[in-house]
Each structure stands twice: as C-alpha cells, then as structure tokens.
Design a protein around this motif. Structure first.
Motif, PDB file in Angstrom:
ATOM      1  N   SER A   1       0.999   4.006  -2.991  1.00 15.04           N
ATOM      2  CA  SER A   1       0.493   5.352  -2.683  1.00 15.04           C
ATOM      3  C   SER A   1       1.505   6.435  -3.047  1.00 15.04           C
ATOM      4  O   SER A   1       1.156   7.602  -3.166  1.00 15.04           O
TER       5      SER A   1
ATOM      6  N   SER B   1      -6.890   5.110   1.939  1.00 11.16           N
ATOM      7  CA  SER B   1      -7.812   4.390   1.047  1.00 11.16           C
ATOM      8  C   SER B   1      -7.178   3.095   0.556  1.00 11.16           C
ATOM      9  O   SER B   1      -7.844   2.057   0.475  1.00 11.16           O
TER      10      SER B   1
ATOM     11  N   HIS C   1      -6.983   0.517   3.406  1.00 12.30           N
ATOM     12  CA  HIS C   1      -8.324  -0.033   3.630  1.00 12.30           C
ATOM     13  C   HIS C   1      -8.658  -1.062   2.541  1.00 12.30           C
ATOM     14  O   HIS C   1      -9.113  -2.175   2.831  1.00 12.30           O
ATOM     15  N   LEU C   2      -8.379  -0.689   1.291  1.00 12.55           N
ATOM     16  CA  LEU C   2      -8.708  -1.584   0.173  1.00 12.55           C
ATOM     17  C   LEU C   2      -7.900  -2.881   0.256  1.00 12.55           C
ATOM     18  O   LEU C   2      -8.467  -3.984   0.186  1.00 12.55           O
TER      19      LEU C   2
ATOM     20  N   HIS D   1     -13.094   6.974  -4.212  1.00 13.59           N
ATOM     21  CA  HIS D   1     -12.630   7.778  -3.069  1.00 13.59           C
ATOM     22  C   HIS D   1     -11.376   8.550  -3.422  1.00 13.59           C
ATOM     23  O   HIS D   1     -11.229   9.722  -3.098  1.00 13.59           O
ATOM     24  N   ILE D   2     -10.464   7.878  -4.102  1.00 11.10           N
ATOM     25  CA  ILE D   2      -9.187   8.533  -4.415  1.00 11.10           C
ATOM     26  C   ILE D   2      -9.387   9.615  -5.476  1.00 11.10           C
ATOM     27  O   ILE D   2      -8.781  10.680  -5.409  1.00 11.10           O
TER      28      ILE D   2
ATOM     29  N   THR E   1      -9.567  11.855  -1.494  1.00  8.97           N
ATOM     30  CA  THR E   1      -9.417  11.493  -0.082  1.00  8.97           C
ATOM     31  C   THR E   1      -7.966  11.049   0.108  1.00  8.97           C
ATOM     32  O   THR E   1      -7.201  10.965  -0.836  1.00  8.97           O
ATOM     33  N   ASN E   2      -7.616  10.723   1.351  1.00  5.32           N
ATOM     34  CA  ASN E   2      -6.245  10.319   1.656  1.00  5.32           C
ATOM     35  C   ASN E   2      -5.882   9.018   0.915  1.00  5.32           C
ATOM     36  O   ASN E   2      -6.505   7.974   1.132  1.00  5.32           O
TER      37      ASN E   2
ATOM     38  N   SER F   1       0.834  -1.205   0.000  1.00  7.07           N
ATOM     39  CA  SER F   1       0.000   0.000   0.000  1.00  7.07           C
ATOM     40  C   SER F   1       0.870   1.256   0.000  1.00  7.07           C
ATOM     41  O   SER F   1       0.632   2.210  -0.749  1.00  7.07           O
TER      42      SER F   1
ATOM     43  N   SER G   1     -14.915   1.234  -5.393  1.00  8.27           N
ATOM     44  CA  SER G   1     -15.209   2.206  -4.345  1.00  8.27           C
ATOM     45  C   SER G   1     -13.939   2.971  -3.945  1.00  8.27           C
ATOM     46  O   SER G   1     -13.958   4.199  -3.799  1.00  8.27           O
ATOM     47  N   ALA G   2     -12.816   2.251  -3.797  1.00 10.46           N
ATOM     48  CA  ALA G   2     -11.547   2.916  -3.437  1.00 10.46           C
ATOM     49  C   ALA G   2     -11.117   3.864  -4.556  1.00 10.46           C
ATOM     50  O   ALA G   2     -10.622   4.964  -4.300  1.00 10.46           O
ATOM     51  N   GLN G   3     -11.330   3.447  -5.809  1.00  9.42           N
ATOM     52  CA  GLN G   3     -10.986   4.293  -6.953  1.00  9.42           C
ATOM     53  C   GLN G   3     -11.771   5.612  -6.879  1.00  9.42           C
ATOM     54  O   GLN G   3     -11.227   6.695  -7.068  1.00  9.42           O
TER      55      GLN G   3
END
Ligand SMILES: [Zn+2]
Length: 356
Positions: free
Chosen positions: A257, A331, A334-335, A321-322, A326-327, A253, A317-319
C-alpha cells in the motif's frame, strides 16, 4: 531515425497522420487519445518535425515517396537529421512549445502563457506548434482558457493534445480537434519490438508483453533488473500466501500500500499469476509467467478451479475499488485476507477441474 519502435503497432493512427501530411492540410488542432506508452507524444513530436523539416518539403515534391501508404513511412517523413528536426528532438526549437502537468495538474497560467506565445509570429516561418501532454489533467479554468483559444486559433499554429481518453476532456474541446485514437499495442507487436529492438529474450518478451497491458513504455520499464526482481519477489509472496500467518499477510498489505505508483503492476501480476494457475488446472500451459512453469503446476495441484475463479474476481474487484480511490490499505487488507482464506483451506484438486 529510430521512431518506429516507439510507435510500433499503431498502423491505424499512423495511416491517418500520413494522410494528413500527404494532403498538405494539417488542421489547427489534433487530439491523440490512448493509454500511456502507446506513442502519442512521439507521434506529436514527429508531426511537429514533419511540419518544419526542410527535407520533408523536398519529399512532398516526390510522387513516389508521398504515395506510400505504409504506416511506417510516417516515422520516416521528417528526416530526423536536419537542423530543424534535431532541435525539435532536443526540445530546443524556438517555435515548438510543450506543456506537461506539474504535480498532476495543468493550470490556467500555463495555458495563458501558451496563448501569448502562439499569438507571436514564428521565428522560422513554419508557424508555431504546441504539444499539451496529458491534456485531461487541465483544471477547469485551464480547460476554459484553452477552449477560447480553440474557438479562434492564432494563424499558422498547430496544437496537439494528448489524453488517455477523449471523455476526460470538455466535449467542446474534443469537437474542435481532429481526434486520432492510439490503440493499446497488441501483444505480438509488442513482443516482436522488444525482441528486435531492445534485447529481450523470447520468454522474457512474451511475459513482459502480456503484463504491460498494451503500453510500450511500461514494457520497457519492466526491462530494468530491479523491476524483474520486484516481480519475482511478489510472485514468491503470492505463492506462499496460503501458508503464511496473518501478521505476515498484513505486513505484505502494508508494504504494497505504500507504493501507489506500483499498484497497477501489483494487480496485473496478481491477475496474471492466479489466471495462470487457473489455466494450468485446465491442463493448458499457455500461460503468461512462462518462467514459473514448475511453480504454476505445483500451485495448480493445491487449488480448485472454483477457488481460483473467486480469487481472480476478488483481485479485479479490489483493483476497481482502488482505481475509484477508496482506502488503499483497507482494500489491500481485505483482498489479501480473502486470498489467504481461500488458499488456506487446503483444498485438494476437486471435481471441478477441467479434463486435460
Ligand atoms: Zn528534417
């Protein structure tokens, strides 16, 4: 000239541009909208060429030529060989001004400078052309300055804006432009162009065309060996996600990131990978990652269909959010932990598999 492959699959947009050229009435301002890498800028440069190409003026007098409705004819309209075309292609024609964002923004100084240039007489008598790339990145003062110019455009000027979507521009700017949409390039058109013009093999072209999301430039960037190596590395990481210890998941992660520019590719690869496994559980082999058939089959034996559906939804969903800024690290943590949990349950193929 070899313009076709850079604006491949844009029949609708090219026909609209052909009609404008054939009518001889080029509007003061045009907006080309569409995702990155679908030929907007290339078409803008070609339109600028057609406007001042000496040979184009000759072509206009030839009825056979100008009656062609083949969208490919747009690329051939300017000759690409005359002094004017060559200087436009090289970015050194004195009557063509291009503006691009710097550090992600176009500021008012750039637009004011453009207004000053466009108010001057053209050097070569064909009028001036300005191309504003990624016009959606103009800040509000720059947008307002441009709007003023559009309200009273200087004589003999052609202004071409490119943007991802018209909704990102002031509606008052959009309403003053002739709007031409450039659609994402279809997978078959993209795949054909990659094979015919860029030396891709059939399987590679099919994989890249599926991952490129309709963007020609993105597909070409995937041609680089480094990109393929990176994609193969990511797939390896994804395929052993369920058996890795938590500290390895968190390290992955952290690594992902750090490269924000690569995140859209990370998500496309993740989605393609888990969708492919899902497709395999249904007994089909119509997958994107055709070079990983054996791995996909093996992975499909270890995952249930309901788990895979949840995984695909979690990635989407993570896509989202990013994309909503969001952070990134949180994200991704979490994913990946969610995927780890889902894949780590050692589900045998369960009853929810499709029958082959
Ligand atoms: Zn020419």
């Amino acid at each position: 000239m070899s313009g076709f492959e850079t604006i491949v699959g844009q029949n609708q947009a090219l026909r609209a541009l052909l009609r404008i050229l054939k009518s001889g009435r080029i509007p003061h301002s045009l907006l080309f909208s569409g995702i990155d890498g679908v030929g907007k800028r290339s078409a803008a440069v070609r339109l600028a060429m057609a406007r001042s190409c000496v040979c184009y003026a000759a072509q206009q007098r030839q009825p056979d030529r100008s009656s062609s409705d083949n969208p490919e004819a747009f690329s051939d309209y300017p000759c690409g060989q005359c002094n004017s075309c060559l200087r436009i292609a090289a970015g050194i024609h004195p009557d063509i001004t291009t503006i691009q964002p710097e550090a992600g923004v176009i500021k008012i100084g750039e637009i004011r400078n453009l207004c000053r240039i466009l108010s001057m007489k053209s050097f070569e008598g064909h009028g001036r052309v300005a191309i504003i790339s990624d016009a959606h990145l103009m800040n509000p003062p720059a947008s307002n300055a441009l709007l003023k110019m559009l309200e009273e455009p200087p004589e003999q000027t052609l202004l071409i804006l490119t943007a991802r979507q018209s909704a990102d521009l002031l509606p008052t700017i959009v309403s003053r432009c002739l709007h031409i949409r450039f659609n994402p390039v279809s997978r078959p058109a993209l795949s054909d162009a990659l094979i015919q013009h860029h030396g891709f093999g059939t399987d590679e072209a099919s994989t890249v065309a599926a991952l490129a999301g309709g963007s020609f430039s993105r597909a070409l960037s995937m041609k680089k060996a480094a990109w393929m190596n990176w994609r193969n590395w990511l797939i390896t990481e994804l395929s052993r996600l369920g058996s890795s210890p938590i500290h390895v998941i968190l390290a992955l992660s952290e690594k992902l990131s750090k490269n924000r520019d690569a995140l859209s590719d990370v998500f496309e690869i993740m989605l393609s990978w888990f969708r492919d496994i899902l497709i395999f559980t249904c007994g089909s082999t119509h997958v994107i990652n055709r070079d990983y058939l054996a791995h996909l089959e093996e992975a499909s034996r270890r995952c249930s269909r309901s788990d895979l559906i949840q995984i695909v939804n979690a990635v989407k969903s993570a896509q989202a959010h990013i994309e909503a800024r969001t952070n990134i690290r949180l994200s991704l943590d979490h994913l990946l932990l969610r995927l780890w949990q889902q894949l780590n349950m050692e589900n045998p193929r369960s009853a929810d598999h499709c029958e082959g």
